[in-house]
Design a protein around this motif. Structure first.
Motif, mmCIF file in Angstrom:
data_model
loop_
_atom_site.group_PDB
_atom_site.id
_atom_site.type_symbol
_atom_site.label_atom_id
_atom_site.label_comp_id
_atom_site.label_asym_id
_atom_site.label_seq_id
_atom_site.Cartn_x
_atom_site.Cartn_y
_atom_site.Cartn_z
ATOM 1 N N HIS A 270 0.819 -1.206 0.000
ATOM 2 C CA HIS A 270 0.000 0.000 0.000
ATOM 3 C C HIS A 270 0.861 1.268 0.000
ATOM 4 O O HIS A 270 0.537 2.249 -0.695
ATOM 5 N N ALA A 271 1.950 1.244 0.741
ATOM 6 C CA ALA A 271 2.840 2.417 0.762
ATOM 7 C C ALA A 271 3.465 2.645 -0.604
ATOM 8 O O ALA A 271 3.604 3.796 -1.065
ATOM 9 N N ARG A 272 3.841 1.561 -1.279
ATOM 10 C CA ARG A 272 4.439 1.689 -2.614
ATOM 11 C C ARG A 272 3.437 2.240 -3.610
ATOM 12 O O ARG A 272 3.774 3.095 -4.448
ATOM 13 N N HIS A 273 2.199 1.778 -3.531
ATOM 14 C CA HIS A 273 1.173 2.265 -4.453
ATOM 15 C C HIS A 273 0.837 3.735 -4.185
ATOM 16 O O HIS A 273 0.566 4.493 -5.119
ATOM 17 N N ARG A 274 0.856 4.132 -2.928
ATOM 18 C CA ARG A 274 0.671 5.551 -2.613
ATOM 19 C C ARG A 274 1.786 6.383 -3.244
ATOM 20 O O ARG A 274 1.515 7.397 -3.917
ATOM 21 N N THR A 275 3.022 5.955 -3.061
ATOM 22 C CA THR A 275 4.161 6.689 -3.614
ATOM 23 C C THR A 275 4.086 6.760 -5.128
ATOM 24 O O THR A 275 4.346 7.807 -5.735
ATOM 25 N N ALA A 276 3.698 5.646 -5.747
ATOM 26 C CA ALA A 276 3.607 5.605 -7.209
ATOM 27 C C ALA A 276 2.503 6.531 -7.727
ATOM 28 O O ALA A 276 2.705 7.278 -8.699
ATOM 29 N N TYR A 294 1.515 13.558 4.446
ATOM 30 C CA TYR A 294 0.326 13.053 5.132
ATOM 31 C C TYR A 294 -0.635 12.361 4.176
ATOM 32 O O TYR A 294 -1.822 12.246 4.463
ATOM 33 N N GLY A 295 -0.133 11.872 3.061
ATOM 34 C CA GLY A 295 -0.983 11.147 2.125
ATOM 35 C C GLY A 295 -1.345 9.773 2.665
ATOM 36 O O GLY A 295 -0.503 9.051 3.186
ATOM 37 N N SER A 296 -2.609 9.413 2.534
ATOM 38 C CA SER A 296 -3.073 8.116 3.015
ATOM 39 C C SER A 296 -2.565 6.999 2.111
ATOM 40 O O SER A 296 -2.522 7.157 0.885
ATOM 41 N N PRO A 297 -2.201 5.852 2.690
ATOM 42 C CA PRO A 297 -1.822 4.700 1.864
ATOM 43 C C PRO A 297 -3.015 4.072 1.149
ATOM 44 O O PRO A 297 -2.835 3.202 0.310
ATOM 45 N N ALA A 298 -4.210 4.518 1.478
ATOM 46 C CA ALA A 298 -5.422 3.944 0.890
ATOM 47 C C ALA A 298 -5.918 4.723 -0.323
ATOM 48 O O ALA A 298 -6.558 4.149 -1.211
ATOM 49 N N ALA A 376 6.970 7.923 -14.354
ATOM 50 C CA ALA A 376 7.215 8.162 -12.934
ATOM 51 C C ALA A 376 6.702 6.992 -12.092
ATOM 52 O O ALA A 376 7.355 6.558 -11.136
ATOM 53 N N VAL A 377 5.533 6.470 -12.471
ATOM 54 C CA VAL A 377 4.977 5.320 -11.754
ATOM 55 C C VAL A 377 5.880 4.103 -11.918
ATOM 56 O O VAL A 377 6.180 3.378 -10.979
ATOM 57 N N SER A 378 6.320 3.872 -13.162
ATOM 58 C CA SER A 378 7.177 2.716 -13.439
ATOM 59 C C SER A 378 8.466 2.778 -12.627
ATOM 60 O O SER A 378 8.928 1.746 -12.124
#
Length: 384
Positions: A270-276, A294-298, A376-378
């Protein structure tokens, strides 16, 4: 294409095929020994997920039912409470508390900003008469994509010595670390259609020993949501009312999947997907709505400036069958939200950011180089 809709919203979230198949069984008697065995196994799994040795009770109802249950089973009419309000669901806590005649002091922050933990500390330290009976807040504020510092707030509540911590973890449980016993949270509420990877219909209330002591004094009216009745029957691997039997089948299958993946791996995903998602939006040139850090991992909330967020959502859905969430209340048309909660994989993140880029190009609003968001996501997802 028919039946191809991809949910990239904070709930309901995608449901794994394994869970759907489990739910497709014929129902069984909810007072049967076979069903009691399911209840017994899921109770153990739920304690694992909540990281608690205490009770985790299952209600057939929505997350709001769990929120209401958390209040009416631990508090009494006229009790003073602190409520955090920095979004739609913090505001809902305030409404529920006032509906039941509680004296509510609101600790407020602008939508998109986290709750100020020092404001809680100050209010609690000033309460030398110990009149504050509970601190109530939302961990992951779904409407804005903000994650509040629940650990710090709980620490201040414990120092107070009398108040309970009641936390809405509807979009944080199963997405980020919520160690109930270690942090000392007294009531944790959640819902099935989020990190549990289930359809809507079940809600969960975890209660500490301190919460049960408060229950003994609570005088607020309750019947269907009387957690004492749920605890009494839980000891017998049962339920006081008719439960959603087939959702229980799915719950067991979903929790088995989660245990196989492991909590640390789930949280890291979830943290990786938030960052991506954040990196993709910033590369495209769309600003994040939640305060930095303060971005949510969800869920990732994205501000659209002059762009109509509803128009963008419409194009993404019509062209790619990907559903994004819109802004709520005064944010409607100004914000869209990307859910990356529960049964979401790297492919889903890549497809969603790509669809947003193409939609912007279709609308003639693409300002960055086409493909910059996907690149950037990749870069994030390729970091193993």
């Amino acid at each position: 294409m028919q039946d191809k809709l991809t949910l990239m919203i904070p709930g309901p979230t995608p449901v794994p095929e394994t869970v759907l198949k489990a739910m497709g069984r014929h129902p069984i008697g909810h007072r049967s020994g076979e069903f009691q065995a399911v209840v017994r196994r899921t109770a153990k799994q739920l304690r694992w997920l909540h990281q608690t040795s205490g009770d985790v009770l299952v209600i057939t109802g929505s997350g709001t039912a769990a929120m209401e249950a958390g209040i009416i089973n631990t508090l009494s009419r006229g009790d003073k409470v602190l409520c955090g309000d920095n979004g739609k669901f913090g505001k809902r806590w305030v409404k529920v508390a006032r509906t039941y005649g509680l004296e509510v002091e609101v600790i407020k922050a602008e939508w998109g900003q986290p709750l100020n933990t020092e404001a809680f500390r100050t209010a609690l330290e000033a309460d030398t008469a110990k009149q504050i009976k509970a601190v109530i807040l939302t961990h992951s504020e779904t409407s804005t994509g903000v994650i509040n510092d629940l650990e710090a707030v709980t620490r201040h509540v414990k120092a107070h010595g009398t108040a309970l911590t009641i936390a809405d973890c509807v979009t944080s449980l199963g997405a980020t670390n919520v160690p109930m016993d270690t942090w000392g949270i007294d009531v944790v509420v959640s819902g099935s259609q989020k990190g549990y990877m289930l359809p809507p219909g079940l809600s969960f209330v975890a209660m500490s020993s301190r919460a049960w002591k408060a229950y003994e004094q609570s005088d607020l009216p309750k019947f269907y949501l009387d957690l004492g009745a749920y605890q009494k029957t839980a000891v017998k691997d049962s339920n006081p009312f008719t439960p959603a039997v087939n959702l229980y089948f799915g719950l067991e299958a979903a929790l088995e999947m989660m245990q196989e993946e492991g909590l640390d791996t789930i949280f890291a995903r979830h943290a990786r997907h938030r960052t991506a998602a954040q990196a993709g939006m910033e590369a495209i040139g769309l600003p994040l709505f939640a305060a930095q850090g303060y971005g949510s991992p969800a869920i990732t909330a994205v501000a659209t400036r002059s762009l109509d967020a509803e128009q963008l959502r419409k194009v993404v859905k019509e062209k790619f069958d990907i559903l994004l969430a819109g802004g709520q209340d005064h944010l409607k048309g100004r914000v869209f939200r990307i859910g990356h909660l529960g049964y979401v994989c790297d492919r889903d993140i890549l497809a969603t950011i790509s669809a947003i880029e193409v939609a912007l190009q279709f609308l003639g609003l693409q300002k960055s180089k086409v493909g910059s968001g996907v690149a950037a996501v990749s870069a994030i997802l390729n970091q193993i």
